[in-house]
Scaffold this motif. Structure first.
Motif, PDB file in Angstrom:
ATOM      1  N   TYR A  57      -1.742  46.687  28.639  1.00 17.39           N
ATOM      2  CA  TYR A  57      -1.730  48.139  28.838  1.00 17.39           C
ATOM      3  C   TYR A  57      -0.637  48.788  27.976  1.00 17.39           C
ATOM      4  O   TYR A  57      -0.863  49.817  27.334  1.00 17.39           O
ATOM      5  CB  TYR A  57      -1.524  48.471  30.318  1.00 17.39           C
ATOM      6  CG  TYR A  57      -1.399  49.947  30.598  1.00 17.39           C
ATOM      7  CD1 TYR A  57      -2.501  50.787  30.521  1.00 17.39           C
ATOM      8  CD2 TYR A  57      -0.163  50.506  30.925  1.00 17.39           C
ATOM      9  CE1 TYR A  57      -2.386  52.151  30.768  1.00 17.39           C
ATOM     10  CE2 TYR A  57      -0.040  51.863  31.173  1.00 17.39           C
ATOM     11  CZ  TYR A  57      -1.150  52.680  31.089  1.00 17.39           C
ATOM     12  OH  TYR A  57      -1.025  54.028  31.319  1.00 17.39           O
ATOM     13  N   CYS A  60      -1.728  48.894  24.353  1.00 16.51           N
ATOM     14  CA  CYS A  60      -2.800  49.846  24.006  1.00 16.51           C
ATOM     15  C   CYS A  60      -2.285  51.282  24.035  1.00 16.51           C
ATOM     16  O   CYS A  60      -3.051  52.217  23.809  1.00 16.51           O
ATOM     17  CB  CYS A  60      -4.018  49.667  24.911  1.00 16.51           C
ATOM     18  SG  CYS A  60      -3.910  50.432  26.538  1.00 16.51           S
ATOM     19  N   CYS A  88      -8.418  51.961  26.592  1.00 16.48           N
ATOM     20  CA  CYS A  88      -7.307  51.027  26.401  1.00 16.48           C
ATOM     21  C   CYS A  88      -7.783  49.782  25.655  1.00 16.48           C
ATOM     22  O   CYS A  88      -7.157  49.359  24.683  1.00 16.48           O
ATOM     23  CB  CYS A  88      -6.701  50.648  27.756  1.00 16.48           C
ATOM     24  SG  CYS A  88      -5.368  49.438  27.676  1.00 16.48           S
TER      25      CYS A  88
END
Length: 139
Positions: A57, A60, A88
């Protein structure tokens, strides 16, 4: 000239359709394409539609993170929101796609998603790729 442009357009459309199909297969494989919350996986939490881990996460770009919100809260919320999670995954794949030369689009996506930035170099991601390949019938 027109024929050349038409061929390029067809290739772009085909690649986009293949990528969409591949993402759907990854989503189905990871969660049945459902918001399933977080579960322990190989010693750390994996969350949501694509079973995204916190470092993924962060890599991204932390989409959907609100001002003042902790990265952990944003990650868990994004992972359980299909559009946020898909965005993402797309950003993550784009960021690391240069680490995966000589393979087809879906194989690149699958192996990077499963194995991280160097996923195409790990023999352990081949089985994951084959599971996704059976779903989408792509390369």
């Amino acid at each position: 000239m027109f024929v050349k442009q038409a061929i390029v357009l067809i290739l772009v459309v085909f690649t986009a359709v293949e990528a969409t199909s591949c993402l759907r297969c990854i989503c189905d494989h990871e969660s049945g394409c459902k918001a399933i919350g977080c579960h322990m996986d190989v010693g750390s939490l994996s969350c949501g539609f694509y079973q995204i881990k916190l470092p993924y996460y962060e890599d991204c770009g932390e989409p959907g993170k609100r001002a003042g919100e902790s990265v952990t809260t944003a990650w868990k919320r994004c992972a359980d929101d299909y559009n946020c999670a898909t965005g993402c995954v797309e950003k993550y794949i784009k960021r690391y796609s240069g680490n995966c030369g000589g393979v087809g689009e879906c194989q690149r996506m699958s192996r990077l998603h499963n194995g991280g930035p160097s996923g195409c170099k790990y023999a352990g991601t081949v089985g994951y790729w084959h599971a996704i390949e059976k779903c989408c019938h792509c390369s």
